[in-house]
Every structure is written in structure tokens, then in C-alpha cells.
Design an enzyme around this catalytic site. Structure first.
Site, PDB file in Angstrom:
ATOM      1  N   GLU A 104     -54.737 -19.123 -18.269  1.00  0.00           N
ATOM      2  CA  GLU A 104     -53.876 -20.297 -18.327  1.00  0.00           C
ATOM      3  C   GLU A 104     -54.667 -21.547 -17.946  1.00  0.00           C
ATOM      4  OE1 GLU A 104     -50.036 -19.792 -16.303  1.00  0.00           O
ATOM      5  OE2 GLU A 104     -50.716 -17.773 -15.809  1.00  0.00           O
ATOM      6  N   SER A 105     -54.419 -22.622 -18.653  1.00  0.00           N
ATOM      7  CA  SER A 105     -54.991 -23.950 -18.393  1.00  0.00           C
ATOM      8  C   SER A 105     -56.453 -24.033 -18.822  1.00  0.00           C
ATOM      9  CB  SER A 105     -54.852 -24.346 -16.922  1.00  0.00           C
ATOM     10  OG  SER A 105     -53.495 -24.442 -16.528  1.00  0.00           O
ATOM     11  N   ASN A 123     -54.393 -18.891 -13.521  1.00  0.00           N
ATOM     12  CA  ASN A 123     -54.283 -20.310 -13.843  1.00  0.00           C
ATOM     13  C   ASN A 123     -55.493 -21.058 -13.304  1.00  0.00           C
ATOM     14  OD1 ASN A 123     -53.522 -22.938 -14.389  1.00  0.00           O
ATOM     15  ND2 ASN A 123     -51.412 -22.647 -13.700  1.00  0.00           N
ATOM     16  N   LYS A 142     -44.348 -28.665 -24.211  1.00  0.00           N
ATOM     17  CA  LYS A 142     -44.690 -29.362 -22.961  1.00  0.00           C
ATOM     18  C   LYS A 142     -44.706 -30.867 -23.202  1.00  0.00           C
ATOM     19  CE  LYS A 142     -48.353 -29.250 -19.421  1.00  0.00           C
ATOM     20  NZ  LYS A 142     -49.629 -28.596 -19.064  1.00  0.00           N
ATOM     21  N   GLU A 149     -48.264 -15.199 -12.092  1.00  0.00           N
ATOM     22  CA  GLU A 149     -49.371 -16.155 -12.116  1.00  0.00           C
ATOM     23  C   GLU A 149     -50.144 -16.141 -10.801  1.00  0.00           C
ATOM     24  OE1 GLU A 149     -48.942 -20.109 -13.985  1.00  0.00           O
ATOM     25  OE2 GLU A 149     -49.388 -20.874 -11.968  1.00  0.00           O
ATOM     26  N   GLU A 203     -47.120 -23.587 -25.992  1.00  0.00           N
ATOM     27  CA  GLU A 203     -46.183 -24.168 -25.034  1.00  0.00           C
ATOM     28  C   GLU A 203     -45.548 -25.467 -25.528  1.00  0.00           C
ATOM     29  OE1 GLU A 203     -46.483 -23.448 -20.663  1.00  0.00           O
ATOM     30  OE2 GLU A 203     -47.537 -25.368 -20.815  1.00  0.00           O
ATOM     31  N   LYS A 221     -40.887 -21.224 -18.421  1.00  0.00           N
ATOM     32  CA  LYS A 221     -41.945 -21.695 -17.528  1.00  0.00           C
ATOM     33  C   LYS A 221     -41.318 -22.696 -16.563  1.00  0.00           C
ATOM     34  CE  LYS A 221     -46.737 -22.191 -17.247  1.00  0.00           C
ATOM     35  NZ  LYS A 221     -47.379 -23.337 -17.894  1.00  0.00           N
TER      36      LYS A 221
END
Length: 257
Positions: free
Chosen positions: A215-216, A185, A55, A164, A53, A115
Site C-alpha cells: 500500500e502507498s 503501508n 480517493k 494493515e 481506489e 477504507k
């Protein structure tokens, strides 16, 4: 927080629509290069795959990295073996833009994910016009009928959709929707608290034929191993890459088999 982020993204899109109408964006979609095949790129293999990503910041952590040249960073990700590139385009808290997405799409050959907090058809169309091959739709941010409609529109435009989720009920909704890429997530987008065990608690409710993305909460190799052992096909990683040597960090993640 999630409501505020979504409302802000919708308001920013409305400003863009005042300058570039829905019909005009639709014409740009017709001129855009065809979407790349994100589903094939993310299908499970012998190693956990990585969506890397771009970010700059987040509401929970503030500024993370300057990233003056997102296309260059994306090229490093691709050279390092990332299966897809995620580009945060939310402007207010994540400091991204659609220009970042356009620049990245022009630089790399792997699929690119927009995103953002997408809640309107205009946002879906501008994602495709800017070159997105894959879009994010967040179950917790959308009414069921709206999510269903946006999922259908995205699919009609040839894009893949990362749906998501943050709970077992949301996973079930995504499955019933027919989503073939489902993300879980670990970050609660209402409180921004992390629950790394969430993926493992809900993954059994995602069909094996579906691409399962964690995710995360991916900070190091041990987190990638944790998610692989829980059944993840793909991990989506941002902060751990932009706050370190992205090439070395990505290489260490991709060694996990």
C-alpha cells in the site's frame, strides 16, 4: 494524526448511530446482498493485481480529484482490470462517504473494500450493510483485543479483512491473529512520511499462503515492478489513478508480470 483520524471516524459513526441504531443496522445487514469473495479475487496470479481506489483527498496531499461520480470511476477501474475497488469513506480529511460505497457496490461486480478508520462494531456492521465485501483494520490504530474482536465480527459477517501493518512487530501480530490478507503501508500514519522499502523489509515474515498487499508509494510502473520483485501479490493504488488517465495508468500497471 492516526489517533485524530480514528477519533473523527468514530465520532462521525456515533452521529449516524444516533439516527440509525446498532439493532437497525443489524437488520440492514440481514437484507444486504451476500459478500463477494475478495480472497479469491486477490489471490496471486501471473500478474500483480491491483486494488483501485476511489480517493478524493488525503491529509498529506489535500484535494486530489473531484470525483462527482464515484460509481462511474469504479466502472472504469473494473473495465480496466482492477481485481477490487477500494472506497474511502472517511469524511473529514478524505472527503468520502458511505454513499460512495453504496454507489460503487451497486455499479461493479468485483469486491469492494471499505477504507476507513474502523474501531467499533457499529462501523463494521454499517460497512456490511452498505455492501462492503472487505474491510480495513489498522493494527496501529487499535488495541489488540479490539482488533481481534473486530476481525472476528467481520469474518462472521462473511467479509474478508485487510489487516494493515507498518512494522515487523505489527506484521507478526497480524500473522498470529490468523489474518489471510495483510497489507504493508509505506506511509507512516503518524507522520505521513513514506518508506517504499518497508514492504521488502517485512515481507519475509508474511506466510506465502497469505495475500500480501503493498500500500502507498505507487506512482508509476517502476513502483509496481519494485513491489512485485519484493514479493507483493497486490498493490493498492489511489492517487496515481485519480490524478491521471485512470484507464491508461491501470493498464500500464497490469502489464507488469
Amino acid at each position: 494524526m492516526l489517533d485524530d483520524l480514528t477519533a473523527g471516524s468514530v465520532a462521525d459513526a456515533a452521529k449516524r448511530e444516533a439516527s440509525l441504531s446498532l439493532a437497525e443496522v443489524g437488520r440492514l445487514v440481514e437484507l444486504a446482498s451476500p459478500p463477494r469473495d475478495a480472497r479469491t479475487a486477490l489471490q496471486r496470479g501471473p500478474h500483480v493485481k491491483v486494488i483501485a481506489e476511489v480517493k478524493r483527498a488525503s491529509p498529506s496531499r489535500g484535494d486530489l480529484a473531484e470525483i462527482s461520480d464515484p460509481a462511474h470511476l469504479a466502472s472504469l477501474y473494473q473495465a480496466g482490470g482492477a481485481s477490487a475497488i477500494s472506497v474511502l469513506t472517511e469524511e473529514r480529511k478524505f472527503k468520502g462517504s458511505l454513499d460512495d460505497l453504496r454507489a460503487v457496490r451497486a455499479q461493479v461486480s468485483v469486491p469492494v473494500l471499505r477504507k476507513d478508520f474502523i474501531a467499533t462494531p457499529y462501523q463494521v456492521l454499517e460497512a456490511r450493510a452498505a455492501g462492503a465485501d472487505l474491510v480495513l483494520l489498522i493494527v496501529a490504530a487499535l488495541e489488540p483485543r479490539v482488533l481481534t474482536s473486530l476481525h472476528e465480527l467481520s469474518t462472521e459477517l462473511g467479509m474478508a479483512v485487510l489487516v494493515e501493518t507498518h512494522s515487523r512487530d505489527e506484521v507478526q501480530f497480524a500473522v498470529d491473529l490468523g489474518a489471510d490478507i495483510i497489507g504493508v503501508n509505506a506511509r507512516d500514519l503518524s507522520t505521513f512520511e513514506l518508506d517504499r522499502e518497508l514492504f521488502g523489509r517485512v515481507v519475509d515474515h508474511i506466510p506465502s499462503s497469505t495475500i500480501r498487499i503493498a500500500e502507498s508509494a505507487v506512482r508509476g510502473v517502476e513502483d509496481v515492478v519494485h513491489y512485485r520483485d519484493a514479493g507483493a501479490d497486490v498493490v493498492l493504488v489511489g492517487e496515481a489513478l485519480v490524478t491521471s488517465d485512470p484507464v491508461a495508468t491501470l493498464a500500464s500497471f497490469l502489464e507488469v508480470s
